[in-house]
Structures are given as structure tokens and as C-alpha cells.
Design a protein around this motif. Structure first.
Motif, mmCIF file in Angstrom:
data_model
loop_
_atom_site.group_PDB
_atom_site.id
_atom_site.type_symbol
_atom_site.label_atom_id
_atom_site.label_comp_id
_atom_site.label_asym_id
_atom_site.label_seq_id
_atom_site.Cartn_x
_atom_site.Cartn_y
_atom_site.Cartn_z
ATOM 1 N N SER A 1 0.366 -1.122 0.256
ATOM 2 C CA SER A 1 -0.267 0.035 0.033
ATOM 3 C C SER A 1 1.034 1.262 0.096
ATOM 4 O O SER A 1 1.003 1.990 -0.499
ATOM 5 N N ARG A 2 1.872 0.395 0.768
ATOM 6 C CA ARG A 2 2.782 2.430 1.103
ATOM 7 C C ARG A 2 3.573 2.543 -0.966
ATOM 8 O O ARG A 2 3.707 3.846 -0.858
ATOM 9 N N LYS A 3 4.096 1.722 -1.735
ATOM 10 C CA LYS A 3 4.401 1.903 -2.710
ATOM 11 C C LYS A 3 3.260 2.296 -3.895
ATOM 12 O O LYS A 3 3.950 3.575 -4.685
ATOM 13 N N TRP A 4 2.028 1.750 -3.872
ATOM 14 C CA TRP A 4 0.972 2.573 -4.436
ATOM 15 C C TRP A 4 0.832 3.418 -4.115
ATOM 16 O O TRP A 4 0.723 4.267 -5.114
ATOM 17 N N GLU A 5 1.298 4.281 -2.716
ATOM 18 C CA GLU A 5 0.757 5.555 -2.495
ATOM 19 C C GLU A 5 1.662 6.630 -2.733
ATOM 20 O O GLU A 5 1.435 7.358 -3.063
ATOM 21 N N LYS B 1 -8.923 11.663 -2.458
ATOM 22 C CA LYS B 1 -9.135 11.398 -1.010
ATOM 23 C C LYS B 1 -8.334 9.525 -1.572
ATOM 24 O O LYS B 1 -8.081 8.287 -0.928
ATOM 25 N N LEU B 2 -8.433 9.720 -2.969
ATOM 26 C CA LEU B 2 -8.415 8.505 -3.444
ATOM 27 C C LEU B 2 -7.136 7.923 -3.644
ATOM 28 O O LEU B 2 -6.001 9.430 -4.325
ATOM 29 N N ILE B 3 -6.543 6.817 -4.444
ATOM 30 C CA ILE B 3 -5.653 6.207 -4.833
ATOM 31 C C ILE B 3 -5.549 5.300 -5.755
ATOM 32 O O ILE B 3 -5.685 4.204 -5.353
ATOM 33 N N LEU B 4 -4.929 6.441 -6.729
ATOM 34 C CA LEU B 4 -5.380 5.569 -7.600
ATOM 35 C C LEU B 4 -4.068 4.576 -8.543
ATOM 36 O O LEU B 4 -2.690 5.437 -7.997
ATOM 37 N N ASP B 5 -3.851 4.111 -9.787
ATOM 38 C CA ASP B 5 -3.024 3.316 -10.581
ATOM 39 C C ASP B 5 -2.567 4.720 -11.670
ATOM 40 O O ASP B 5 -3.287 5.210 -12.267
ATOM 41 N N PRO B 6 -0.824 5.173 -11.542
ATOM 42 C CA PRO B 6 -0.772 6.231 -12.086
ATOM 43 C C PRO B 6 -1.469 5.936 -13.957
ATOM 44 O O PRO B 6 -1.768 7.262 -14.593
ATOM 45 N N ASN B 7 -1.008 4.968 -13.998
ATOM 46 C CA ASN B 7 -1.069 4.011 -15.459
ATOM 47 C C ASN B 7 -2.522 4.142 -15.755
ATOM 48 O O ASN B 7 -2.512 3.705 -16.968
ATOM 49 N N ALA B 8 -2.838 3.773 -15.250
ATOM 50 C CA ALA B 8 -5.109 3.598 -15.577
ATOM 51 C C ALA B 8 -5.146 4.155 -16.488
ATOM 52 O O ALA B 8 -4.806 5.410 -16.965
ATOM 53 N N GLU B 9 -6.267 4.175 -17.337
ATOM 54 C CA GLU B 9 -6.996 4.334 -17.881
ATOM 55 C C GLU B 9 -8.562 4.852 -17.175
ATOM 56 O O GLU B 9 -8.956 3.301 -17.428
ATOM 57 N N THR C 1 -9.468 0.946 -16.218
ATOM 58 C CA THR C 1 -8.471 -0.238 -16.168
ATOM 59 C C THR C 1 -7.230 -0.268 -14.781
ATOM 60 O O THR C 1 -6.151 -1.559 -15.289
ATOM 61 N N GLY C 2 -7.134 0.330 -13.921
ATOM 62 C CA GLY C 2 -6.245 0.254 -13.159
ATOM 63 C C GLY C 2 -5.571 -0.885 -12.504
ATOM 64 O O GLY C 2 -7.125 -1.994 -12.354
#
Length: 208
Positions: free
Chosen positions: A46-50, A180-188, A196-197
């Protein structure tokens, strides 16, 4: 084969082997641990994703804050003009946004329930559709969609969250603040709003 049909396995009353026993044969917690991993691994992941999203979030936050300030009518004074400042103009963003929202959310979305083309399936789908229509009214879905649309227009992302309310023993729908969201920066975001993340998270607070 004929021999397997006559063999005394997977028969009620046998139950000598684990795979032959009826009911739960293992702890669900063990299965979850195998899939999710230890608490330490989950925290590290979770820290890596954030951290991955933080760099992207900081770039977008400046634009989000500017949109919000204009919507609130906080114009920039002439004395603070810089090379990236905007000229002082009448604030039509608030007017345009609040005029658009009632039109966009004047009625609840129509639920779509699919089923097989049988009489029983179609009847079941009709009952589910009626239930969703009733839930949309009791949960004030139209107002929540309006809130989500406002978030989308100001923060460039709109999100509706479906969750389970243990106290009410019922699902509930809420508009989530995208900041407040944590998303995948490569998502579409594909057609139809499909995300698609590989992951999605929400920053929340809880009482210790």
C-alpha cells in the motif's frame, strides 16, 4: 467409467479423505492469508502504491485547487499576477456548473438488469430492477450522482463507491471525494467509465 461409478468415494457417509468430507474443511482466514499475504507485505504494497500516485497527484492537485477556487468565486487579485496567472474575469464557472448539474441529474439513472431469455429469468430480472429503483429513491441516488458530477467537473475525476453497511445490513452508495483516492497512475478510464488500473484505494480515518 463404470468402475468409478461403483467406487466408494465421494459418497455420503464415507468422508475418510478431506476432499470427501461435507461442509467447510479449512479456515477461510488461512485462504485469505494465502491470497493477500502478511500484514507487513500488505502495508509495504500500500505504501508503494501511495508513493507512485503521490507524484501524479501533486501535479493534478494544483489544477484541482484552481478549479475549486474559481468555482467558489475566489478570483486572483491584479497585484498577484504572474506568468501563469489568469486575467480577472466574471466568474461564470459557478453559474455554468450549477446550471448544468440539475439538468444532468434531474432523474435517477435507469437500472439495467440482464437475465437469460426464460420466463423465470425475466421475472427475476424485473424484480431486481424494481428493487434497484426503490433503493435509488431511498438512498437519494440522484443527489449523490449530482455530488459526484460536481467532483468530476472540479477535480477532473468522478467516483461512486458501493459498500456494505453492517448496521443496516444493506448496501449503500456514496460519492467519494477523488482527492482522497489512491489510483494507479498508468490507469485509463475507458468508455462507460471502466477503470483499468491494477489497484484503487481510499484514504480513510478510523478511531483507535
Amino acid at each position: 467409467s463404470v468402475l468409478s461409478i461403483g467406487a466408494n468415494i465421494n459418497k455420503a457417509g464415507d468422508g475418510k479423505d478431506d476432499e470427501d468430507k461435507q461442509g467447510i474443511i479449512a479456515s477461510m482466514q488461512d485462504d485469505l492469508d494465502a491470497v493477500l499475504g502478511s500484514d507487513e507485505k500488505l502495508i509495504a504494497l500500500s505504501r508503494k502504491w501511495e508513493q507512485e500516485y503521490k507524484d501524479y497527484d501533486e501535479k493534478v492537485r494544483k489544477k484541482q485547487d484552481a478549479c475549486e477556487n474559481y468555482w467558489l468565486g475566489k478570483q486572483f487579485p491584479q497585484s498577484s499576477l504572474t506568468e501563469d496567472a489568469r486575467p480577472i474575469t466574471d466568474n461564470i464557472i459557478f453559474e455554468a456548473t450549477e446550471t448544468f448539474l440539475p439538468e444532468a441529474t434531474k432523474q435517477n439513472p435507469e437500472p439495467t438488469v440482464s437475465a437469460d431469455n426464460t420466463e423465470e429469468g425475466n421475472q427475476y430480472a424485473s424484480l431486481w430492477k424494481d428493487m434497484l429503483v426503490a433503493k435509488a429513491d431511498t438512498q437519494h441516488l440522484r443527489l449523490k450522482v449530482k455530488k459526484m458530477t460536481r467532483f468530476w467537473s472540479l477535480y477532473l475525476i468522478g467516483a461512486i463507491k458501493f459498500s456494505w453497511n453492517e448496521e443496516e445490513d444493506e448496501f449503500e452508495t456514496n460519492a467519494t471525494n477523488p482527492q482522497k483516492l489512491i489510483l494507479d497512475p498508468n490507469a485509463e478510464i475507458q468508455e462507460g467509465g471502466k477503470y483499468t488500473g491494477g489497484h484503487i484505494g481510499e484514504r480513510r480515518e478510523a478511531t483507535a
